[in-house]
Design a protein around this motif. Structure first.
Motif, PDB file in Angstrom:
ATOM      1  N   UNK A 191     -16.604  27.369  11.767  1.00  0.00           N
ATOM      2  CA  UNK A 191     -16.773  28.920  11.710  1.00  0.00           C
ATOM      3  C   UNK A 191     -16.031  29.377  10.751  1.00  0.00           C
ATOM      4  N   UNK A 192     -16.207  30.632  10.172  1.00  0.00           N
ATOM      5  CA  UNK A 192     -15.459  31.517   9.341  1.00  0.00           C
ATOM      6  C   UNK A 192     -14.070  31.243   9.526  1.00  0.00           C
ATOM      7  N   UNK A 193     -13.924  31.707  10.831  1.00  0.00           N
ATOM      8  CA  UNK A 193     -12.402  32.060  11.115  1.00  0.00           C
ATOM      9  C   UNK A 193     -11.600  30.838  11.552  1.00  0.00           C
ATOM     10  N   UNK A 194     -12.178  29.703  11.785  1.00  0.00           N
ATOM     11  CA  UNK A 194     -11.574  28.454  11.915  1.00  0.00           C
ATOM     12  C   UNK A 194     -10.986  27.881  10.641  1.00  0.00           C
ATOM     13  N   UNK A 195     -11.958  27.981   9.787  1.00  0.00           N
ATOM     14  CA  UNK A 195     -12.087  27.501   8.242  1.00  0.00           C
ATOM     15  C   UNK A 195     -10.818  28.081   7.599  1.00  0.00           C
ATOM     16  N   UNK A 196     -10.673  29.465   7.852  1.00  0.00           N
ATOM     17  CA  UNK A 196      -9.712  30.128   7.371  1.00  0.00           C
ATOM     18  C   UNK A 196      -8.289  30.248   7.972  1.00  0.00           C
ATOM     19  N   UNK A 197      -8.272  29.685   9.449  1.00  0.00           N
ATOM     20  CA  UNK A 197      -7.197  29.463  10.179  1.00  0.00           C
ATOM     21  C   UNK A 197      -6.565  28.188   9.842  1.00  0.00           C
ATOM     22  N   UNK A 198      -7.311  27.234   9.763  1.00  0.00           N
ATOM     23  CA  UNK A 198      -6.781  25.808   9.530  1.00  0.00           C
ATOM     24  C   UNK A 198      -5.845  25.696   8.056  1.00  0.00           C
ATOM     25  N   UNK A 199      -6.260  26.672   7.105  1.00  0.00           N
ATOM     26  CA  UNK A 199      -5.730  26.706   5.834  1.00  0.00           C
ATOM     27  C   UNK A 199      -4.354  27.357   5.988  1.00  0.00           C
ATOM     28  N   UNK A 200      -4.111  28.275   6.971  1.00  0.00           N
ATOM     29  CA  UNK A 200      -3.116  29.245   6.911  1.00  0.00           C
ATOM     30  C   UNK A 200      -1.897  28.880   7.963  1.00  0.00           C
ATOM     31  N   UNK A 201      -2.330  27.867   9.006  1.00  0.00           N
ATOM     32  CA  UNK A 201      -1.684  27.678  10.266  1.00  0.00           C
ATOM     33  C   UNK A 201      -0.684  26.345  10.167  1.00  0.00           C
ATOM     34  N   UNK A 202       0.280  26.273  10.903  1.00  0.00           N
ATOM     35  CA  UNK A 202       1.016  24.978  11.408  1.00  0.00           C
ATOM     36  C   UNK A 202       0.240  24.205  12.384  1.00  0.00           C
ATOM     37  N   UNK A 203      -0.436  23.276  11.932  1.00  0.00           N
ATOM     38  CA  UNK A 203      -1.454  22.453  12.858  1.00  0.00           C
ATOM     39  C   UNK A 203      -0.569  21.653  14.078  1.00  0.00           C
ATOM     40  N   UNK A 204       0.509  21.142  13.418  1.00  0.00           N
ATOM     41  CA  UNK A 204       0.810  20.294  14.504  1.00  0.00           C
ATOM     42  C   UNK A 204       2.608  20.242  14.467  1.00  0.00           C
ATOM     43  N   UNK A 205       3.443  20.325  15.376  1.00  0.00           N
ATOM     44  CA  UNK A 205       4.686  20.031  15.637  1.00  0.00           C
ATOM     45  C   UNK A 205       5.374  18.748  15.535  1.00  0.00           C
ATOM     46  N   UNK A 264       0.962  -1.161   0.034  1.00  0.00           N
ATOM     47  CA  UNK A 264       0.081   0.002   0.036  1.00  0.00           C
ATOM     48  C   UNK A 264       0.859   1.222  -0.041  1.00  0.00           C
ATOM     49  N   UNK A 265       0.473   2.385  -0.791  1.00  0.00           N
ATOM     50  CA  UNK A 265       1.484   3.423  -0.909  1.00  0.00           C
ATOM     51  C   UNK A 265       1.028   4.235   0.414  1.00  0.00           C
ATOM     52  N   UNK A 266       2.272   4.858   1.003  1.00  0.00           N
ATOM     53  CA  UNK A 266       2.068   5.676   1.976  1.00  0.00           C
ATOM     54  C   UNK A 266       1.235   6.966   1.769  1.00  0.00           C
ATOM     55  N   UNK A 267       0.765   7.680   2.537  1.00  0.00           N
ATOM     56  CA  UNK A 267       0.006   8.813   2.427  1.00  0.00           C
ATOM     57  C   UNK A 267       0.653   9.894   3.284  1.00  0.00           C
ATOM     58  N   UNK A 268       1.078  11.048   2.714  1.00  0.00           N
ATOM     59  CA  UNK A 268       1.913  12.115   3.530  1.00  0.00           C
ATOM     60  C   UNK A 268       0.753  12.806   4.237  1.00  0.00           C
ATOM     61  N   UNK A 269       1.312  12.969   5.546  1.00  0.00           N
ATOM     62  CA  UNK A 269       0.529  13.896   6.555  1.00  0.00           C
ATOM     63  C   UNK A 269       0.932  15.348   6.576  1.00  0.00           C
ATOM     64  N   UNK A 270       0.014  16.269   6.160  1.00  0.00           N
ATOM     65  CA  UNK A 270       0.414  17.304   5.821  1.00  0.00           C
ATOM     66  C   UNK A 270       0.072  18.327   7.197  1.00  0.00           C
ATOM     67  N   UNK A 271       1.150  18.736   7.798  1.00  0.00           N
ATOM     68  CA  UNK A 271       1.145  19.442   9.074  1.00  0.00           C
ATOM     69  C   UNK A 271       0.446  21.012   8.871  1.00  0.00           C
ATOM     70  N   UNK A 272       0.544  21.388   7.449  1.00  0.00           N
ATOM     71  CA  UNK A 272       0.252  22.922   7.232  1.00  0.00           C
ATOM     72  C   UNK A 272       1.451  23.797   7.185  1.00  0.00           C
ATOM     73  N   UNK A 273       1.340  24.975   6.637  1.00  0.00           N
ATOM     74  CA  UNK A 273       0.033  25.374   6.160  1.00  0.00           C
ATOM     75  C   UNK A 273      -0.216  24.992   4.813  1.00  0.00           C
ATOM     76  N   UNK A 274      -1.391  24.753   4.455  1.00  0.00           N
ATOM     77  CA  UNK A 274      -2.093  24.731   3.108  1.00  0.00           C
ATOM     78  C   UNK A 274      -1.558  25.974   2.125  1.00  0.00           C
ATOM     79  N   UNK A 275      -2.111  27.208   2.674  1.00  0.00           N
ATOM     80  CA  UNK A 275      -1.644  28.154   2.161  1.00  0.00           C
ATOM     81  C   UNK A 275      -0.734  29.071   2.643  1.00  0.00           C
ATOM     82  N   UNK A 276       0.372  29.259   2.299  1.00  0.00           N
ATOM     83  CA  UNK A 276       1.496  29.808   2.752  1.00  0.00           C
ATOM     84  C   UNK A 276       2.016  31.503   2.679  1.00  0.00           C
ATOM     85  N   UNK A 277       0.551  32.077   2.322  1.00  0.00           N
ATOM     86  CA  UNK A 277       0.736  33.448   2.179  1.00  0.00           C
ATOM     87  C   UNK A 277       0.924  34.100   3.411  1.00  0.00           C
ATOM     88  N   UNK A 278       0.583  33.349   4.641  1.00  0.00           N
ATOM     89  CA  UNK A 278       0.627  34.127   5.945  1.00  0.00           C
ATOM     90  C   UNK A 278       2.073  33.606   6.610  1.00  0.00           C
TER      91      UNK A 278
END
Length: 585
Positions: A415-429, A1-15
């Motif tokens: 919420x609008x803020x959290x949807x925006x935030x999760x796209x722009x943040x680093x979720x996990x270390x 089975x191919x490995x799936x890459x876990x993405x800690x963010x950010x998805x959008x790196x403009x911030x």
């Protein structure tokens, strides 16, 4: 089975444009954990909160009495290092899983008792130092007591340790007070990498003690700490200075999990930071949390674990100088400390002021100022050089953010803020908590797909692949790899039963382990099973692939029999809270 890459963010790196050079990227890529060395004065050189009565009026005039009440206590190197991993130089905030939070002017006022509403700490950083020291301290220092623009604190202690030698006139006591304040500035508030020197540019600000008491020392301390945190996000830096005591106190009050078990003193009339004087002692080695433990705790932290407004209950017991001009705490302005310019962004953390959090505007921090030093800049008047920032600070009353009061600090993940935030943040270390979060994302997405999408657009293969991914990230995919095989046939040899002679005949022995044991009935654990039907509204699932987007899933009233709650405050269980529909706050 191919490995799936876990993405800690950010998805959008403009911030978070500095992610590739941030310490969190190094930790994610497997570099060794980095525990920072905290640079500050040693305990032997600290005055330990015992203030001579003779100097108290002079410290009060200079606005330094509150911070002088604080005594020396240990700094948790692991806690500071883990917090640095979540500090973002782009926004001057900590990026947590539940949103942004930061140290604000409120924290400086309440914890340290420093004035924040006043003129900035700026001007020329070069003087004729020997003449200045003679005028303000009354003693000519030897040449080996001065290093560049800094003065040895050991020399200050040598001549200003005994207050009884300086009580013969007001002039002598003012000189003693200046030396006392220099020790506070160099040892705790503006400590540098030497841990033994104090910048003499601050001595100029002590010329007139009454004038000194009208300056914004709190904003300068916060500017210096912001700069130190930003510099420390470079993985190759191994130490940090500045007011780390402020950062630790901030963490203790807002994240009580990291605070000492012994609570602060219940005393009034002093800043909150001074109430830990006798409560703090070096914890035993087995009680210390390592940076890995703290990192994982921060990765798993929910907004209910963070105290957004921890100081309300103490306001009545604080001295008046701790709660003056509270509206300034929400001013979006540059913080100034001579050459250092660091922006204060309260609009990004409105929940810390009991207000609704909006999607914040792009942060303001000129990159060419972020690493500006005093090296080779001896003849610059920073008040003139930074006139545009000084003017912005002077008009701070026009830069105060205000929002509607918030009935609850919880924000639904939709919420609008959290949807925006999760796209722009680093979720996990760390990797371990990232895997757990990745599985949660898969479960959430598959729930919405199975619930809302037509069967023709949703295949069982997609479901089984995603479930297999869940097992894979936890190292349990072997459950699907190895089918059942037959067990070996047991031996056909008939063995005779073992006969044991009753050697305890006539005594209370030889009756087995069941003797004298009390039997109890097994009790089943009841698990709360919430309704599987979410309230009507729009939901956003975090993408489980690096190239995925936030897909909206819409439920109508026909899709569910559950009544839509009117607000987050009406939700009674964590599960219901998680399934709140999208809203603007």
């Amino acid at each position: 089975m191919p490995h799936q890459r876990v993405n800690p963010g950010p998805i959008n790196d403009s911030l978070l444009s500095m992610q590739s050079i941030h310490v969190s990227e190094h930790i994610w890529n497997g570099q060794p954990d980095r525990v920072l060395r905290i640079r500050r004065a040693t305990k032997s050189g600290h005055r330990d909160g015992s203030i001579p009565n003779e100097v108290r009026p002079f410290l009060a005039r200079a606005g330094m009495l509150g911070v002088a009440e604080m005594s020396y206590f240990p700094i948790d190197h692991h806690l500071i290092s883990a917090l640095v991993e979540r500090w973002r130089p782009e926004t001057h905030t900590f990026h947590m899983t539940f949103g942004e939070c930061t140290i604000t002017l409120e924290d400086v006022s309440v914890l340290l008792g420093l004035k924040v509403h006043g003129d900035p700490i700026t001007g020329c950083s070069t003087y004729r130092w020997v003449s200045l020291i003679e005028d303000l301290l009354g003693i000519i220092p030897p040449t080996n007591a001065i290093k560049g623009g800094r003065l040895k604190m050991s020399w200050v202690d040598q001549y200003f340790s005994d207050v009884s030698m300086h009580v013969h006139s007001v002039q002598q006591m003012e000189r003693y007070a200046r030396a006392y304040i220099l020790r506070l500035l160099g040892g705790m508030l503006f400590s540098d990498k030497s841990s033994t020197l104090v910048p003499m540019r601050y001595l100029v600000m002590l010329t007139d003690l009454d004038r000194c008491g009208q300056l914004s020392w709190g904003s300068a301390v916060l500017a210096d700490l912001y700069r130190e945190l930003c510099v420390a996000t470079n993985y190759d830096h191994k130490e940090i200075s500045g007011a780390c005591v402020l950062l630790q106190l901030w963490a203790w009050y807002r994240m009580p999990y990291f605070a000492p078990l012994m609570r602060p003193l219940n005393i009034v009339g002093v800043p909150l930071g001074a109430r830990w004087n006798s409560a703090l002692h070096a914890p035993r080695e087995e009680q210390k949390k390592t940076i890995v433990q703290i990192r994982d705790a921060l990765d798993k932290m929910k907004d209910k674990d963070f105290v957004w407004q921890p100081y309300f209950q103490y306001f009545y017991s604080l001295p008046s100088y701790c709660v003056e001009n509270t509206n300034i705490w929400r001013a979006s302005v540059p913080l100034i400390d001579f050459h250092i310019i660091e922006y204060h962004h309260p609009d990004r953390v409105m929940r810390q002021f009991g207000m609704v959090q909006h999607i914040p505007r792009p942060p303001r921090q000129p990159d060419n100022l972020h690493d500006l030093t005093l090296r080779g800049k001896d003849d610059i008047d920073w008040r003139v050089q930074h006139a545009i920032f000084v003017h912005e600070w002077e008009t701070r009353l026009d830069c105060i953010w205000t929002q509607d009061s918030c009935t609850t600090t919880h924000l639904s993940s939709n919420s609008e803020y959290m949807v925006w935030y999760k796209r722009h943040t680093r979720r996990w270390i760390g990797h371990i908590t990232a895997k757990q979060g990745y599985v949660e994302d898969i479960i959430e997405e598959m729930y919405h797909k199975a619930k809302t999408e037509p069967r023709s657009s949703f295949s069982m293969k997609e479901l089984t692949d995603n479930l297999a991914n869940c097992l894979e990230v936890f190292g349990e995919f072997h459950r699907l790899q190895y089918p059942s095989i037959g067990a070996p046939t047991p031996s056909q040899d008939e063995s005779k039963p073992v006969v044991v002679k009753n050697i305890g005949a006539g005594r209370q022995e030889g009756r087995g382990l069941g003797r004298r044991r009390r039997r109890v009935e097994h009790e089943s654990i009841e698990v709360f099973v919430p309704s599987h039907d979410p309230p009507a509204g729009t939901y956003y699932a975090y993408p489980v692939t690096p190239s995925g987007g936030f897909n909206p899933y819409v439920y109508t009233a026909d899709d569910t029999s559950v009544e839509t709650p009117s607000s987050a405050a009406n939700v009674s269980s964590p599960f219901d809270t998680h399934l709140l529909p999208s809203s603007g706050c």
